[in-house]
Design an enzyme around this catalytic site. Sequence first.
Site, PDB file in Angstrom:
ATOM      1  N   HIS A  70       1.179  -1.347   0.119  1.00 36.75           N
ATOM      2  CA  HIS A  70       0.144   0.317   0.168  1.00 36.75           C
ATOM      3  C   HIS A  70       0.802   1.457   0.178  1.00 36.75           C
ATOM      4  O   HIS A  70       0.493   2.190   0.197  1.00 36.75           O
ATOM      5  CB  HIS A  70      -0.672   0.010   1.254  1.00 36.75           C
ATOM      6  CG  HIS A  70      -2.327   0.058   0.968  1.00 36.75           C
ATOM      7  ND1 HIS A  70      -2.332   1.415   0.155  1.00 36.75           N
ATOM      8  CD2 HIS A  70      -3.076   0.209   1.670  1.00 36.75           C
ATOM      9  CE1 HIS A  70      -3.410   2.051   0.471  1.00 36.75           C
ATOM     10  NE2 HIS A  70      -4.434   1.389   1.481  1.00 36.75           N
ATOM     11  N   ASP A 111     -11.473 -10.092 -17.492  1.00 36.72           N
ATOM     12  CA  ASP A 111     -11.586 -11.411 -17.767  1.00 36.72           C
ATOM     13  C   ASP A 111     -10.769 -11.355 -18.533  1.00 36.72           C
ATOM     14  O   ASP A 111      -9.317 -11.309 -19.136  1.00 36.72           O
ATOM     15  CB  ASP A 111     -12.052 -10.739 -19.156  1.00 36.72           C
ATOM     16  CG  ASP A 111     -12.834 -12.530 -19.275  1.00 36.72           C
ATOM     17  OD1 ASP A 111     -12.371 -13.619 -19.631  1.00 36.72           O
ATOM     18  OD2 ASP A 111     -13.824 -12.346 -20.636  1.00 36.72           O
TER      19      ASP A 111
END
Length: 452
Positions: A172, A392
């Site tokens: 992060h 996808d």
Amino acid sequence: MANSSAVKHISECFIKPKLVDSISKQPYYVSPGDLAMLSAHYIQKGLLFTKPSVTDEEFDIETFLEKLKDSLSRTLVYFYPFAGQLATQIDEDQHTSLISIDCEKGSGARFIHATLDMTIEDILSPTDVPEVVKSFFDHHKAVNHDGHTRPLLSVQVTELVDGIFIGCSMNHVVADGTSYWNFWNIWSEIHRQHSPISESKLPIHKRWFPEGHGPRITIPFTHPDEYISRYEAPPLREKMFHFSSESTSKLKAKANMQVKETNKEISSLQALSALVWRSITRARHLGGDQKTLCSMDANLRQRLDPPLPQSYFGNSIWVAKAAATADEVLEHSLGWTAEVLQKAVLELTDKRVQSVFNAWMKSPFVYQIGTFFEPNSIVIGSSPRFDMYGNDFGIGKPVAARSGNANKFPGKVTAYPGSDGERSIDLEICLPPDVMSSLESDKEFIALATRS
């Protein structure tokens, strides 16, 4: 449910950028917003896919994994900092540390193949998120400072009986949620060999610094013990709640009807956040002048002047914090509560952001999870605007999104787009068991929420 519920690691390797000359030889300096994250956990989010049928002769798991590794290697050409590690230069005389990303240090991004003898239904059907989901992610309980010795990015592909879970653990300090999902989006596009990638999507690596500062930002510490802590959450129940497009539309309409004089429309997420604030305040049995807080992560990119592009790579977030007494939240309307939240968000102007970071420069600090949230508060992170379900990898669209152990505490709420699209929103809510039980029987909340 299957008898075996332990994730088994089959193999692991490390992935470097496909083009070695894409790696920066210079230190990659990070901004105040990045440094503030050193003691928080890695971002851990992942997507669950249906595994192609065993009768599908074109699908082979080993071939799929090799294609994922190859596309990841090509994606790291654009996201090359993920192949490095953190590095610190200490100045004992000044009692400061200069932390940067060394893009040449380390072995690269870790890639893990694991298996689990469970089904998609075993993961999605229980009332609460199963504990085993935490094992779908690497860097369990790691804090971002651990990126000095651990990979800054780790991908774990867990093969289920009838599904495939791809979980990413991302440091992060290096990136926020917007950058995180931009990485996913570009990776999945490269995997499908859609080329070339639009220039507007490619990460912009020039870090933002408050006016007159940067790029070498030091913090007034020389030893990790001075600014790193390892938070352990108390026992929590974690549950996914689904709000259909119809539910979010009703909430939005109701909130706006109750604040007709406002100049700016209440958004669906603000109305839903107001509902959650009210419902959890009731579930905690708060009342009177007890102070309550609702904080929302806000993307600063478009709030700055000049604005940063959405493809800005790094942390460009701050917390919009709204406060009220329990009685104010419970006795006023949904619209009133939503307006309090909206006001907190609107106050994050360029002037306010510059002021916040200039104050940080004068007195640098690192977020400590254990003190970041206050009693009787809720913190709403992530965003339903992130494109999660557009990822996808050649096996169809995801069927669900889930997260790991990272950055969870009582009152943590994580927002996702709903899997059925349109304006639906999924919320992952973390609460102590007794408070969750009360929330599950809250009439106002349950009238609009369904299990996700």
